[in-house]
Design a protein around this motif. Structure first.
Motif, mmCIF file in Angstrom:
data_model
loop_
_atom_site.group_PDB
_atom_site.id
_atom_site.type_symbol
_atom_site.label_atom_id
_atom_site.label_comp_id
_atom_site.label_asym_id
_atom_site.label_seq_id
_atom_site.Cartn_x
_atom_site.Cartn_y
_atom_site.Cartn_z
ATOM 1 N N LYS A 9 81.964 31.331 50.081
ATOM 2 C CA LYS A 9 80.782 30.535 49.784
ATOM 3 C C LYS A 9 79.672 30.844 50.787
ATOM 4 C CE LYS A 9 83.342 26.678 47.750
ATOM 5 N NZ LYS A 9 83.606 25.219 47.825
ATOM 6 N N TRP A 10 78.495 30.303 50.478
ATOM 7 C CA TRP A 10 77.322 30.535 51.316
ATOM 8 C C TRP A 10 77.534 29.997 52.718
ATOM 9 C CZ3 TRP A 10 72.614 32.882 51.293
ATOM 10 C CH2 TRP A 10 71.653 32.424 52.209
ATOM 11 N N ASP A 11 77.148 30.790 53.679
ATOM 12 C CA ASP A 11 77.148 30.389 55.074
ATOM 13 C C ASP A 11 75.850 30.908 55.670
ATOM 14 O OD1 ASP A 11 77.566 30.986 58.063
ATOM 15 O OD2 ASP A 11 79.320 29.751 57.608
ATOM 16 N N ALA A 12 75.000 30.004 56.134
ATOM 17 C CA ALA A 12 73.658 30.379 56.590
ATOM 18 C C ALA A 12 73.693 31.425 57.697
ATOM 19 C CB ALA A 12 72.908 29.133 57.067
ATOM 20 N N ILE A 24 77.216 23.984 28.295
ATOM 21 C CA ILE A 24 77.361 25.047 29.295
ATOM 22 C C ILE A 24 78.190 24.551 30.473
ATOM 23 C CG2 ILE A 24 76.097 26.381 31.033
ATOM 24 C CD1 ILE A 24 73.809 26.614 28.921
ATOM 25 N N ALA A 25 77.850 23.357 30.973
ATOM 26 C CA ALA A 25 78.568 22.795 32.112
ATOM 27 C C ALA A 25 80.038 22.569 31.784
ATOM 28 C CB ALA A 25 77.910 21.481 32.546
ATOM 29 N N ALA A 26 80.310 22.050 30.573
ATOM 30 C CA ALA A 26 81.687 21.783 30.170
ATOM 31 C C ALA A 26 82.488 23.067 30.039
ATOM 32 C CB ALA A 26 81.690 21.016 28.850
ATOM 33 N N MET A 27 81.863 24.103 29.488
ATOM 34 C CA MET A 27 82.562 25.369 29.294
ATOM 35 C C MET A 27 82.902 26.022 30.631
ATOM 36 S SD MET A 27 81.482 28.614 26.942
ATOM 37 C CE MET A 27 82.651 29.974 26.744
ATOM 38 N N ILE A 28 81.973 25.971 31.562
ATOM 39 C CA ILE A 28 82.239 26.555 32.876
ATOM 40 C C ILE A 28 83.346 25.791 33.596
ATOM 41 C CG2 ILE A 28 81.249 26.869 35.184
ATOM 42 C CD1 ILE A 28 78.681 27.773 33.840
ATOM 43 N N LYS A 29 83.305 24.487 33.496
ATOM 44 C CA LYS A 29 84.327 23.659 34.133
ATOM 45 C C LYS A 29 85.707 23.915 33.545
ATOM 46 C CE LYS A 29 85.404 18.850 35.292
ATOM 47 N NZ LYS A 29 84.975 17.425 35.158
ATOM 48 N N ALA A 30 85.752 24.176 32.232
ATOM 49 C CA ALA A 30 87.026 24.346 31.543
ATOM 50 C C ALA A 30 87.591 25.764 31.630
ATOM 51 C CB ALA A 30 86.867 23.954 30.070
ATOM 52 N N THR A 31 86.791 26.700 32.118
ATOM 53 C CA THR A 31 87.224 28.104 32.203
ATOM 54 C C THR A 31 87.411 28.460 33.672
ATOM 55 O OG1 THR A 31 85.861 28.530 30.247
ATOM 56 C CG2 THR A 31 86.727 30.453 31.424
ATOM 57 N N ALA A 32 88.656 28.691 34.064
ATOM 58 C CA ALA A 32 88.992 28.811 35.484
ATOM 59 C C ALA A 32 88.154 29.847 36.229
ATOM 60 C CB ALA A 32 90.479 29.126 35.631
ATOM 61 N N HIS A 33 88.069 31.081 35.686
ATOM 62 C CA HIS A 33 87.340 32.104 36.430
ATOM 63 C C HIS A 33 85.836 31.858 36.441
ATOM 64 C CE1 HIS A 33 87.410 33.693 32.320
ATOM 65 N NE2 HIS A 33 86.439 34.525 32.616
ATOM 66 N N PHE A 34 85.314 31.141 35.427
ATOM 67 C CA PHE A 34 83.899 30.748 35.443
ATOM 68 C C PHE A 34 83.676 29.708 36.537
ATOM 69 C CE2 PHE A 34 83.052 31.667 30.640
ATOM 70 C CZ PHE A 34 83.188 33.015 30.887
ATOM 71 N N ALA A 35 84.592 28.736 36.613
ATOM 72 C CA ALA A 35 84.460 27.658 37.597
ATOM 73 C C ALA A 35 84.482 28.202 39.021
ATOM 74 C CB ALA A 35 85.579 26.631 37.403
ATOM 75 N N GLU A 36 85.332 29.195 39.262
ATOM 76 C CA GLU A 36 85.414 29.806 40.591
ATOM 77 C C GLU A 36 84.099 30.504 40.949
ATOM 78 O OE1 GLU A 36 88.738 32.415 40.518
ATOM 79 O OE2 GLU A 36 90.206 30.799 40.231
ATOM 80 N N LEU A 37 83.551 31.250 39.983
ATOM 81 C CA LEU A 37 82.281 31.938 40.218
ATOM 82 C C LEU A 37 81.146 30.939 40.419
ATOM 83 C CD1 LEU A 37 82.517 34.799 37.559
ATOM 84 C CD2 LEU A 37 82.500 35.081 40.042
ATOM 85 N N ALA A 38 81.130 29.897 39.604
ATOM 86 C CA ALA A 38 80.069 28.895 39.697
ATOM 87 C C ALA A 38 80.085 28.209 41.059
ATOM 88 C CB ALA A 38 80.233 27.853 38.587
ATOM 89 N N GLU A 39 81.276 27.945 41.580
ATOM 90 C CA GLU A 39 81.386 27.290 42.886
ATOM 91 C C GLU A 39 80.778 28.162 43.985
ATOM 92 O OE1 GLU A 39 84.818 24.967 45.521
ATOM 93 O OE2 GLU A 39 85.372 26.097 43.707
ATOM 94 N N ILE A 40 81.005 29.468 43.889
ATOM 95 C CA ILE A 40 80.436 30.393 44.880
ATOM 96 C C ILE A 40 78.920 30.475 44.727
ATOM 97 C CG2 ILE A 40 80.309 32.812 45.582
ATOM 98 C CD1 ILE A 40 83.295 33.046 44.807
ATOM 99 N N ILE A 41 78.457 30.682 43.495
ATOM 100 C CA ILE A 41 77.018 30.860 43.261
ATOM 101 C C ILE A 41 76.236 29.605 43.627
ATOM 102 C CG2 ILE A 41 75.257 31.262 41.494
ATOM 103 C CD1 ILE A 41 77.409 32.986 40.013
ATOM 104 N N GLN A 42 76.751 28.444 43.223
ATOM 105 C CA GLN A 42 76.032 27.191 43.460
ATOM 106 C C GLN A 42 76.103 26.722 44.908
ATOM 107 O OE1 GLN A 42 76.879 24.162 40.399
ATOM 108 N NE2 GLN A 42 77.297 25.834 38.969
#
Length: 319
Positions: free
Chosen positions: A310-313, A178-196
């Motif tokens: 990204k998250w900002d408190a 799962i981690a590898a696939m998200i890292k390798a897929t550009a639009h997944f990686a962008e979403l993951a960075e925001i969510i995480q």
């Protein structure tokens, strides 16, 4: 004829065959679940100028059919079977067989022309399958662990221990995939960075949302909450005011989000933790308060993804 002369086919999928129906043209036919059957279906659709197909999610049997149709530029939408069944009941259609089901799906598709299903994304579907496989293993792990709480013969204990060890190894393999696939897929990686970036939301929660809720950032906040299944619905009639309850939504991703939100609201996210405590102080039951936290957080995520931020408190204060 459907709106804008769109010819829509409804397809009822079974293990060994499919039943297809084009209501507008009074055309019905059955095709075997073989490569030849899929070719025949495509020819039949082309002959009748059907450019859109709607089918129910059928435990995976629909995937090969959907793939074959999409490869030939036929638009395919896969919809929730419960919605089709409720539609049939609301129309007074109580009988059920494969031919009737195909006709009902076609009718449903004509009525809701904008295809009430998710847009197709091959990478997202692959991610969804891996995420679901991991969730299935987790359920097996929990069941075995619960059995281990009871006294059983040593041979059974050893068997359970071996299985748990194997499940743990397979979970690690799937999580790495799962981690590898998200890292390798550009639009997944962008979403993951925001969510995480949200305190309390990690890789698994992020993957679940990416796979199961591709609409995030593209729909209203009310729709986002409804898709997750945390939107409260009225239950009023006349002077009676019933208790608001959540209904529907996507159960699997809601379960994953629930666990993440529980940790965020009680330990990892100070803003959400303060909101959770305020609700408890007002007399809300813990589960009710946690559901409110889930609704608040999915709305914040929907806004963050829409804005690409990204998250900002301070900016994302939980009021």
């Amino acid at each position: 004829m459907a709106q804008n002369d769109l010819v829509v086919a409804g397809i009822d999928v079974a293990k060994d065959k499919v039943d297809a129906c084009i209501r507008a043209l009074s055309q019905r036919r059955t095709f075997e679940s073989t490569a030849q059957g899929r070719r025949q279906l495509i020819c039949w659709l082309r002959r009748h100028k059907a450019t859109k197909v709607v089918m129910e999610a059928s435990g995976g049997y629909e995937r090969e059919w959907a793939k074959a149709l999409r490869e030939k530029d036929v638009e395919v939408r896969i919809v929730d079977p419960k919605r089709v069944r409720h539609f049939a009941r609301s129309a007074g259609r109580l009988a059920k067989n494969d031919t009737i089901d195909a006709d009902t799906i076609a009718w449903f598709a004509e009525t809701f022309v904008e295809a009430p299903g998710q847009a197709y994304d091959a990478e997202r579907e692959k991610l969804m399958q891996i995420v679901n496989a991991r969730q299935g293993l987790l359920e097996m792990q929990t069941e075995l662990q619960n059995r281990g709480e009871h006294s059983v013969p040593n041979v059974v204990q050893r068997m359970q221990a071996r299985l748990l060890k194997k499940i743990a190894a397979e979970l690690a393999t799937l999580e790495a995939a799962i981690a590898a696939m998200i890292k390798a897929t550009a639009h997944f990686a962008e979403l993951a960075e925001i969510i995480q970036s949200v305190p309390g939301l990690g890789e698994i929660t992020s993957a679940g949302l990416i796979a199961a809720m591709p609409e995030l950032g593209r729909v209203s906040n009310k729709v986002a909450a409804a898709l997750l299944g945390v939107a409260p619905y009225d239950d009023d009639s006349g002077k009676r005011r019933g208790e608001r309850q959540i209904k529907g939504g996507r159960r699997r991703v809601r379960n994953v989000f629930y666990m993440a939100c529980l940790g965020a609201a009680t330990r990892h996210n100070p803003a959400l933790q303060a909101f959770y405590r305020r609700l408890l102080a007002k007399g809300k039951q813990p589960k009710v308060a946690l559901t409110a936290c889930m609704r608040k957080l999915i709305v914040i995520l929907n806004t963050m993804i829409a804005r690409g931020e990204k998250w900002d408190a301070q900016r994302h204060a939980v009021g």
